[in-house]
Design a protein around this motif. Structure first.
Motif, PDB file in Angstrom:
ATOM      1  N   PHE A 111       0.827  -1.213   0.000  1.00  0.00           N
ATOM      2  CA  PHE A 111       0.000   0.000   0.000  1.00  0.00           C
ATOM      3  C   PHE A 111       0.860   1.260   0.000  1.00  0.00           C
ATOM      4  O   PHE A 111       1.975   1.283   0.519  1.00  0.00           O
ATOM      5  N   CYS A 112       0.297   2.313  -0.584  1.00  0.00           N
ATOM      6  CA  CYS A 112       0.991   3.594  -0.699  1.00  0.00           C
ATOM      7  C   CYS A 112       1.072   4.284   0.662  1.00  0.00           C
ATOM      8  O   CYS A 112       0.080   4.382   1.379  1.00  0.00           O
ATOM      9  N   ALA A 113       2.264   4.770   0.994  1.00  0.00           N
ATOM     10  CA  ALA A 113       2.447   5.462   2.273  1.00  0.00           C
ATOM     11  C   ALA A 113       1.755   6.828   2.251  1.00  0.00           C
ATOM     12  O   ALA A 113       1.454   7.393   3.299  1.00  0.00           O
ATOM     13  N   GLY A 114       1.497   7.363   1.045  1.00  0.00           N
ATOM     14  CA  GLY A 114       0.888   8.685   0.939  1.00  0.00           C
ATOM     15  C   GLY A 114      -0.619   8.659   1.041  1.00  0.00           C
ATOM     16  O   GLY A 114      -1.230   9.564   1.617  1.00  0.00           O
ATOM     17  N   CYS A 115      -1.284   7.621   0.469  1.00  0.00           N
ATOM     18  CA  CYS A 115      -2.748   7.633   0.391  1.00  0.00           C
ATOM     19  C   CYS A 115      -3.404   6.331   0.835  1.00  0.00           C
ATOM     20  O   CYS A 115      -4.626   6.245   0.919  1.00  0.00           O
ATOM     21  N   GLY A 116      -2.611   5.280   1.061  1.00  0.00           N
ATOM     22  CA  GLY A 116      -3.176   4.023   1.552  1.00  0.00           C
ATOM     23  C   GLY A 116      -3.750   3.115   0.486  1.00  0.00           C
ATOM     24  O   GLY A 116      -4.233   2.022   0.784  1.00  0.00           O
TER      25      GLY A 116
ATOM     26  N   THR B 199       4.956   2.049  -7.484  1.00  0.00           N
ATOM     27  CA  THR B 199       4.293   3.297  -7.834  1.00  0.00           C
ATOM     28  C   THR B 199       2.828   3.248  -7.418  1.00  0.00           C
ATOM     29  O   THR B 199       2.252   2.163  -7.268  1.00  0.00           O
ATOM     30  N   CYS B 200       2.225   4.412  -7.234  1.00  0.00           N
ATOM     31  CA  CYS B 200       0.812   4.530  -6.867  1.00  0.00           C
ATOM     32  C   CYS B 200       0.078   4.914  -8.146  1.00  0.00           C
ATOM     33  O   CYS B 200       0.045   6.090  -8.501  1.00  0.00           O
ATOM     34  N   PRO B 201      -0.490   3.929  -8.882  1.00  0.00           N
ATOM     35  CA  PRO B 201      -1.074   4.249 -10.196  1.00  0.00           C
ATOM     36  C   PRO B 201      -2.237   5.237 -10.074  1.00  0.00           C
ATOM     37  O   PRO B 201      -3.007   5.168  -9.114  1.00  0.00           O
TER      38      PRO B 201
ATOM     39  N   ASP C 160      -6.848  11.215  -5.509  1.00  0.00           N
ATOM     40  CA  ASP C 160      -5.582  11.931  -5.632  1.00  0.00           C
ATOM     41  C   ASP C 160      -4.566  11.419  -4.606  1.00  0.00           C
ATOM     42  O   ASP C 160      -4.940  10.965  -3.530  1.00  0.00           O
ATOM     43  N   CYS C 161      -3.263  11.491  -4.978  1.00  0.00           N
ATOM     44  CA  CYS C 161      -2.226  11.045  -4.042  1.00  0.00           C
ATOM     45  C   CYS C 161      -1.044  11.994  -4.113  1.00  0.00           C
ATOM     46  O   CYS C 161      -0.602  12.369  -5.196  1.00  0.00           O
ATOM     47  N   VAL C 162      -0.530  12.330  -2.957  1.00  0.00           N
ATOM     48  CA  VAL C 162       0.583  13.277  -2.871  1.00  0.00           C
ATOM     49  C   VAL C 162       1.837  12.724  -3.574  1.00  0.00           C
ATOM     50  O   VAL C 162       2.657  13.474  -4.084  1.00  0.00           O
ATOM     51  N   THR C 163       1.974  11.374  -3.634  1.00  0.00           N
ATOM     52  CA  THR C 163       3.187  10.799  -4.245  1.00  0.00           C
ATOM     53  C   THR C 163       3.194  10.943  -5.767  1.00  0.00           C
ATOM     54  O   THR C 163       4.198  10.669  -6.402  1.00  0.00           O
ATOM     55  N   ARG C 164       2.051  11.325  -6.366  1.00  0.00           N
ATOM     56  CA  ARG C 164       2.029  11.493  -7.826  1.00  0.00           C
ATOM     57  C   ARG C 164       2.419  12.902  -8.235  1.00  0.00           C
ATOM     58  O   ARG C 164       2.437  13.233  -9.404  1.00  0.00           O
TER      59      ARG C 164
HETATM   60 ZN   LIG Z   1      -0.748   6.985  -3.195  1.00  0.00          ZN
END
Ligand SMILES: [Zn+2]
Length: 421
Positions: free
Chosen positions: A196-201, A214-216, A243-247
């Motif tokens: 899971f993405c650390a930025g958005c879960g 990557t967080c697609p 939306d995700c901060v990592t993108r």
């Molecule tokens: Zn993310």
């Protein structure tokens, strides 16, 4: 179990100003890989595809982080034909961009890693100026939508008399195999721990041949909900994910971790004795060097002084770095150091951080003898010359052993006649 040979340092026989001043480089167990990782080719899918399909290519399988092996002293590799039922004909037939666009969070993709080319092998595989036998690793742990296929694959492999060797420490492999194992284990473990993405879960996707996630921005799962499994047949655009901060910004990727750890041989101010400690869970008579994590915004030298004081109360002055060791349990880099007490700083106090069961000063002669007759893996028997009741120390595959060997074997003398070790 016999202790394996250690890796040779690279270019060990080449005379240089650095080796004359600082002595011979020390290569520790889990380092010394025969593979050229070619990290810059990890996004080149035509290259990965050709490497995957070459007859000389080897696949190292892991089930729950246990590697496939003949026995604990020999890894076993399989061929593409063996793993095709799990990974498909060619997982690199599409570009990375396409794979991200077609991301579907409901489909489990087997974790595949490109490890590198063994350039010492004349295999016939060539790409541009690079050649050698390709190595990949695959996590075949049965899970998600690949559970049944993975179970079937494991069953077939085991029917050949092979096994997934369990246990945390694979310290009995020949050094080059141990380095390949360490690279594969560290990266497969990191992928498995970061679904899971650390930025958005939201779920992440493995890219760069298994070395990044990557967080697609979109997810085909929105389409498959309507009943179609293969999103490419449907031809509908995938639904945007939240939306995700990592993108945003310059990098939308998650990188594998390497956590620095310090481990140190500690000398008394007069250089006559060495500080050893033991943890509560170790068998009686077992001691080793002290060790601990480097904290954020701390130099290696500071971490050595802090850890030694916290665990033993001993106060260090000068600290030098000796050598380093990759440690894939799960993601450490052991930075081996030698530190020396300030005059009068030898008093032991175990109450700051009660991590150790005991710490004590041991004479150089006793450490030297234990290195000769009292080393082995934790809980294993020592050699035939060991006398009951004597000090026990880690095997030479552990950097603690190399540090103690260095301080008792001449590392502290003038480097102009630095010994081979
Ligand atoms: Zn993310």
């Amino acid at each position: 179990m016999p202790q394996p040979e250690l890796p040779e340092p690279a270019h060990a026989e080449v005379d240089s100003m650095l080796s004359r001043k600082f002595g011979r480089e020390v290569a520790n167990y889990f380092a010394g890989s025969p593979l050229n990782r070619l990290s810059f080719l990890r996004t080149d899918h035509p290259f990965l595809s050709a490497a995957l399909k070459h007859p000389s290519t080897s696949f190292l399988l892991f089930n729950n982080m246990s590697p496939l092996a003949k026995d604990p002293t020999q890894l076993e590799y399989v061929k593409l034909e063996d793993v095709k039922p799990l990974i498909g004909e060619d997982p690199y037939s599409k570009s990375e961009k396409q794979i991200i666009e077609e991301y579907n969070s409901t489909i489990t993709i087997p974790q595949l890693l490109f490890l590198g080319l063994d350039e010492s092998k004349i295999s016939g595989f060539e790409h541009d100026i690079y050649h050698g036998a390709p190595y990949f690793a695959i996590d075949v742990t049965p899970k998600g939508t690949i559970k049944l296929k993975a179970e079937k694959l494991i069953e077939i492999i085991k029917s050949r008399g092979l096994q997934f060797v369990e246990g945390r420490m694979h310290m009995s492999l020949p050094a080059p195999q141990a380095a390949i194992y360490a690279q594969a284990r560290a990266l497969l473990d990191w992928n498995a721990r970061n679904p899971f993405c650390a930025g958005c879960g939201q779920p992440t996707l493995s890219i760069n041949a298994g070395t990044k996630r990557t967080c697609p921005p979109t997810d085909m799962a929105s389409i498959t909900e309507k009943g179609a499994i293969d999103s490419t047949i449907v031809g509908e655009p995938a639904k945007d994910r939240p939306d995700c901060v990592t993108r945003k910004g310059i990098s939308n990727l998650s990188f594998p971790r390497t956590d620095p750890t310090v481990i140190m041989a500690v000398l008394s101010a007069d250089s006559e004795r060495v500080l050893l400690g033991r943890q509560k869970r170790w068998p009686p008579l077992w001691y080793s060097t002290l060790a601990g994590f480097v904290e954020p915004a701390e130099s290696v030298e500071e971490a050595v002084r802090r850890e030694v004081w916290e665990e033993s109360g001993v106060k260090l002055g000068r600290v030098v770095i000796h050598s380093t060791q990759p440690w894939p349990y799960p993601a450490n880099l052991m930075i081996g150091a030698i530190g020396q007490c300030i005059p009068g700083g030898e008093e032991i106090h175990l109450k700051h951080d009660p991590e150790l069961d005991d710490a004590k000063w041991v004479s150089m002669a006793e450490v030297k003898e234990a290195l000769e007759v009292g080393t082995s893996g934790l809980g294993e028997d020592a050699g035939p010359d060991y006398k009951e009741g004597g000090l026990r120390l880690p095997p030479r595959t552990a950097i603690a052993n190399r540090l103690l060997t260095a301080v008792t074997g001449g590392f502290l003398e003038e480097h102009s006649h630095a010994p081979k070790m």
